[in-house]
Design a protein around this motif. Structure first.
Motif, PDB file in Angstrom:
ATOM      1  N   LEU A   1       0.830  -1.204   0.000  1.00 27.14           N
ATOM      2  CA  LEU A   1       0.000   0.000   0.000  1.00 27.14           C
ATOM      3  C   LEU A   1       0.866   1.256   0.000  1.00 27.14           C
ATOM      4  CD1 LEU A   1      -2.850  -0.897   2.521  1.00 27.14           C
ATOM      5  CD2 LEU A   1      -3.132  -0.373   0.089  1.00 27.14           C
ATOM      6  N   GLY A   2       1.897   1.245   0.841  1.00 32.31           N
ATOM      7  CA  GLY A   2       2.800   2.390   0.872  1.00 32.31           C
ATOM      8  C   GLY A   2       3.534   2.570  -0.435  1.00 32.31           C
ATOM      9  N   MET A   3       3.963   1.477  -1.027  1.00 32.45           N
ATOM     10  CA  MET A   3       4.691   1.542  -2.288  1.00 32.45           C
ATOM     11  C   MET A   3       3.780   2.040  -3.411  1.00 32.45           C
ATOM     12  SD  MET A   3       7.189  -1.428  -3.756  1.00 32.45           S
ATOM     13  CE  MET A   3       5.860  -2.640  -3.872  1.00 32.45           C
ATOM     14  N   ALA A   4       2.551   1.536  -3.448  1.00 33.86           N
ATOM     15  CA  ALA A   4       1.601   1.958  -4.486  1.00 33.86           C
ATOM     16  C   ALA A   4       1.188   3.410  -4.318  1.00 33.86           C
ATOM     17  CB  ALA A   4       0.369   1.056  -4.454  1.00 33.86           C
ATOM     18  N   GLY A   5       1.366   3.953  -3.116  1.00 30.77           N
ATOM     19  CA  GLY A   5       1.000   5.344  -2.869  1.00 30.77           C
ATOM     20  C   GLY A   5       2.046   6.338  -3.324  1.00 30.77           C
ATOM     21  N   THR A   6       3.208   5.868  -3.764  1.00 33.60           N
ATOM     22  CA  THR A   6       4.226   6.768  -4.299  1.00 33.60           C
ATOM     23  C   THR A   6       3.973   6.978  -5.795  1.00 33.60           C
ATOM     24  OG1 THR A   6       5.767   4.978  -4.872  1.00 33.60           O
ATOM     25  CG2 THR A   6       5.883   5.869  -2.634  1.00 33.60           C
ATOM     26  N   ARG A   7       4.825   7.771  -6.421  1.00 35.81           N
ATOM     27  CA  ARG A   7       4.701   7.958  -7.860  1.00 35.81           C
ATOM     28  C   ARG A   7       4.975   6.638  -8.571  1.00 35.81           C
ATOM     29  NH1 ARG A   7       7.981  12.499  -6.988  1.00 35.81           N
ATOM     30  NH2 ARG A   7       9.608  11.692  -8.352  1.00 35.81           N
ATOM     31  N   PRO A   8       4.273   6.359  -9.674  1.00 30.88           N
ATOM     32  CA  PRO A   8       4.391   5.054 -10.331  1.00 30.88           C
ATOM     33  C   PRO A   8       5.826   4.659 -10.666  1.00 30.88           C
ATOM     34  CG  PRO A   8       2.527   6.244 -11.236  1.00 30.88           C
ATOM     35  CD  PRO A   8       3.235   7.201 -10.322  1.00 30.88           C
ATOM     36  N   GLN A   9       6.605   5.599 -11.207  1.00 29.56           N
ATOM     37  CA  GLN A   9       7.975   5.249 -11.585  1.00 29.56           C
ATOM     38  C   GLN A   9       8.810   4.883 -10.363  1.00 29.56           C
ATOM     39  OE1 GLN A   9       6.290   7.944 -12.372  1.00 29.56           O
ATOM     40  NE2 GLN A   9       6.624   8.588 -14.490  1.00 29.56           N
ATOM     41  N   ILE A  10       8.583   5.593  -9.269  1.00 30.09           N
ATOM     42  CA  ILE A  10       9.328   5.313  -8.047  1.00 30.09           C
ATOM     43  C   ILE A  10       8.926   3.961  -7.481  1.00 30.09           C
ATOM     44  CG2 ILE A  10       9.652   6.047  -5.649  1.00 30.09           C
ATOM     45  CD1 ILE A  10       9.416   8.942  -6.715  1.00 30.09           C
ATOM     46  N   ALA A  11       7.630   3.676  -7.487  1.00 24.19           N
ATOM     47  CA  ALA A  11       7.138   2.390  -7.005  1.00 24.19           C
ATOM     48  C   ALA A  11       7.751   1.246  -7.809  1.00 24.19           C
ATOM     49  CB  ALA A  11       5.616   2.349  -7.083  1.00 24.19           C
ATOM     50  N   PHE A  12       7.836   1.435  -9.113  1.00 23.12           N
ATOM     51  CA  PHE A  12       8.422   0.402  -9.968  1.00 23.12           C
ATOM     52  C   PHE A  12       9.880   0.171  -9.609  1.00 23.12           C
ATOM     53  CE2 PHE A  12      10.557  -1.293 -13.649  1.00 23.12           C
ATOM     54  CZ  PHE A  12       9.661  -2.219 -14.167  1.00 23.12           C
ATOM     55  N   GLY A  13      10.641   1.271  -9.460  1.00 19.96           N
ATOM     56  CA  GLY A  13      12.051   1.140  -9.139  1.00 19.96           C
ATOM     57  C   GLY A  13      12.289   0.459  -7.802  1.00 19.96           C
ATOM     58  N   VAL A  14      11.484   0.788  -6.814  1.00 19.18           N
ATOM     59  CA  VAL A  14      11.620   0.169  -5.495  1.00 19.18           C
ATOM     60  C   VAL A  14      11.242  -1.307  -5.559  1.00 19.18           C
ATOM     61  CG1 VAL A  14      10.685   0.120  -3.146  1.00 19.18           C
ATOM     62  CG2 VAL A  14      11.316   2.303  -4.186  1.00 19.18           C
ATOM     63  N   ALA A  15      10.132  -1.614  -6.230  1.00 21.78           N
ATOM     64  CA  ALA A  15       9.677  -3.002  -6.328  1.00 21.78           C
ATOM     65  C   ALA A  15      10.705  -3.880  -7.031  1.00 21.78           C
ATOM     66  CB  ALA A  15       8.335  -3.066  -7.055  1.00 21.78           C
TER      67      ALA A  15
ATOM     68  N   LEU B   1      10.688 -13.110   3.824  1.00 25.40           N
ATOM     69  CA  LEU B   1      10.947 -12.095   4.841  1.00 25.40           C
ATOM     70  C   LEU B   1      11.770 -10.948   4.272  1.00 25.40           C
ATOM     71  CD1 LEU B   1      11.748 -14.439   7.867  1.00 25.40           C
ATOM     72  CD2 LEU B   1       9.620 -13.210   7.406  1.00 25.40           C
ATOM     73  N   GLY B   2      12.695 -11.266   3.374  1.00 25.44           N
ATOM     74  CA  GLY B   2      13.483 -10.219   2.742  1.00 25.44           C
ATOM     75  C   GLY B   2      12.635  -9.291   1.898  1.00 25.44           C
ATOM     76  N   ARG B   3      11.679  -9.865   1.178  1.00 19.98           N
ATOM     77  CA  ARG B   3      10.787  -9.031   0.354  1.00 19.98           C
ATOM     78  C   ARG B   3      10.035  -8.037   1.225  1.00 19.98           C
ATOM     79  NH1 ARG B   3       7.538 -12.811  -2.066  1.00 19.98           N
ATOM     80  NH2 ARG B   3       8.777 -12.864  -3.992  1.00 19.98           N
ATOM     81  N   ILE B   4       9.509  -8.504   2.352  1.00 22.22           N
ATOM     82  CA  ILE B   4       8.762  -7.627   3.256  1.00 22.22           C
ATOM     83  C   ILE B   4       9.647  -6.494   3.756  1.00 22.22           C
ATOM     84  CG2 ILE B   4       7.616  -7.517   5.507  1.00 22.22           C
ATOM     85  CD1 ILE B   4       6.821 -10.499   5.002  1.00 22.22           C
ATOM     86  N   ALA B   5      10.847  -6.848   4.221  1.00 22.67           N
ATOM     87  CA  ALA B   5      11.766  -5.829   4.729  1.00 22.67           C
ATOM     88  C   ALA B   5      12.135  -4.835   3.634  1.00 22.67           C
ATOM     89  CB  ALA B   5      13.022  -6.500   5.280  1.00 22.67           C
ATOM     90  N   GLY B   6      12.343  -5.325   2.423  1.00 21.84           N
ATOM     91  CA  GLY B   6      12.737  -4.457   1.329  1.00 21.84           C
ATOM     92  C   GLY B   6      11.667  -3.456   0.951  1.00 21.84           C
ATOM     93  N   VAL B   7      10.423  -3.912   0.892  1.00 21.69           N
ATOM     94  CA  VAL B   7       9.318  -3.014   0.540  1.00 21.69           C
ATOM     95  C   VAL B   7       9.197  -1.895   1.563  1.00 21.69           C
ATOM     96  CG1 VAL B   7       6.811  -2.842   0.361  1.00 21.69           C
ATOM     97  CG2 VAL B   7       8.015  -4.700  -0.796  1.00 21.69           C
ATOM     98  N   HIS B   8       9.184  -2.248   2.839  1.00 17.42           N
ATOM     99  CA  HIS B   8       9.040  -1.227   3.873  1.00 17.42           C
ATOM    100  C   HIS B   8      10.250  -0.303   3.930  1.00 17.42           C
ATOM    101  CE1 HIS B   8       5.285  -2.350   5.919  1.00 17.42           C
ATOM    102  NE2 HIS B   8       5.575  -3.597   5.548  1.00 17.42           N
ATOM    103  N   ALA B   9      11.456  -0.877   3.867  1.00 21.49           N
ATOM    104  CA  ALA B   9      12.666  -0.054   3.944  1.00 21.49           C
ATOM    105  C   ALA B   9      12.751   0.904   2.761  1.00 21.49           C
ATOM    106  CB  ALA B   9      13.904  -0.942   3.994  1.00 21.49           C
ATOM    107  N   GLY B  10      12.431   0.404   1.563  1.00 20.73           N
ATOM    108  CA  GLY B  10      12.501   1.259   0.383  1.00 20.73           C
ATOM    109  C   GLY B  10      11.554   2.436   0.463  1.00 20.73           C
ATOM    110  N   VAL B  11      10.328   2.182   0.898  1.00 11.47           N
ATOM    111  CA  VAL B  11       9.336   3.257   0.993  1.00 11.47           C
ATOM    112  C   VAL B  11       9.699   4.239   2.105  1.00 11.47           C
ATOM    113  CG1 VAL B  11       6.921   3.783   1.511  1.00 11.47           C
ATOM    114  CG2 VAL B  11       7.481   1.845   0.036  1.00 11.47           C
TER     115      VAL B  11
END
Length: 254
Positions: free
Chosen positions: A126-140, A238-248
């Motif tokens: 949800l946090g990742m999708a709430g950023t700008r699309p290009q940024i969300a893509f780069g983080v994901a 678990l790494g995916r979860i940490a990465g999504v939150h840390a990136g956002v």
């Protein structure tokens, strides 16, 4: 060699119909960097819903659904098994935890681990999708490359506790194979910066899954005596979860 290894990795780590064969499997298990390269494929495809002009909850839901459709439930099953092994109380030895790890029945510890993983990943999405699309893509993208590189780290540094996926991948791997893995992560950072997120968010999204994988590996070494396919799968989830939150978080605060 790398192309064949990538095909083998995609055939084993995803549900994509790449037509893997014995030669591709052999190339894959001897080439740890192929695990990292799979992260680019999974990350790019899973991030596509984040580029679509949808309501934030819908984009986050499609992100989760795409990951499941791409990768199946193998890694989640590993997390469930590890959750059961971690939930064993008392002065148990490694043999007892290994017995629980191999039990096909999912207990309370495993169910709780998967439920918490799904909820926390969904909130991060949800946090990742709430950023700008290009940024969300780069983080994901960086998240998935980091999660797969975390698996490669364990393959190159861990000792397998029994015959299976863990032993098949770690048998020929050495710490020196981590150099190509490290090099293979760099395009994810460059792409994230080029898409407007700067380097901070992608760096956090990529490195935090690797750090989590190392922690999982350390726990597994002490509690189980080494790694297995379940440990690798749990490290990925678990790494995916940490990465999504840390990136956002880092991108928001930077």
């Amino acid at each position: 060699m790398v192309v064949s290894a990538l095909r083998g990795a995609l055939g084993f780590l995803t549900r994509l119909p790449v037509g893997g064969d014995e030669a591709a499997w052999e190339a894959f298990r001897r080439t740890p960097v192929a695990i990292t390269l799979v992260g680019y494929v999974v990350g790019a495809v899973a991030a596509l819903p984040l580029l679509v002009p949808l309501p934030v909850p819908s984009a986050a839901a499609l992100y989760l659904i795409t990951i499941v459709l791409l990768t199946g439930v193998t890694h989640a099953d590993g997390l469930a098994d590890l959750g059961d092994a971690a939930a064993v109380h008392g002065g148990v030895d490694t043999a007892r935890r290994r017995e629980v790890l191999k039990d096909s029945q999912t207990g309370v510890g495993g169910a709780l681990a998967v439920a918490l993983a799904l909820v926390t990943l969904g909130l991060g999405a949800l946090g990742m999708a709430g950023t700008r699309p290009q940024i969300a893509f780069g983080v994901a993208l960086a998240v998935e490359v980091g999660a797969k590189s975390g698996m490669a780290l364990l393959v190159c540094t861990g000792d397998a506790i029994h015959e299976g996926l863990g032993s098949a991948l770690s048998e020929h791997a050495t710490p020196t194979a981590l150099l190509p893995v490290a090099i293979a992560t760099l395009p994810a950072l460059v792409l994230g910066n080029a898409m407007g997120s700067g380097y901070a968010g992608p760096v956090a999204a990529l490195l935090s899954p690797i750090a989590v994988a190392w922690l999982v590996g350390q726990w597994a070494a002490g509690a189980l005596g080494g790694i297995s396919g379940d440990v690798l799968g749990a490290a990925n989830e678990l790494g995916r979860i940490a990465g999504v939150h840390a990136g956002v978080i880092v991108w928001t605060l930077w």
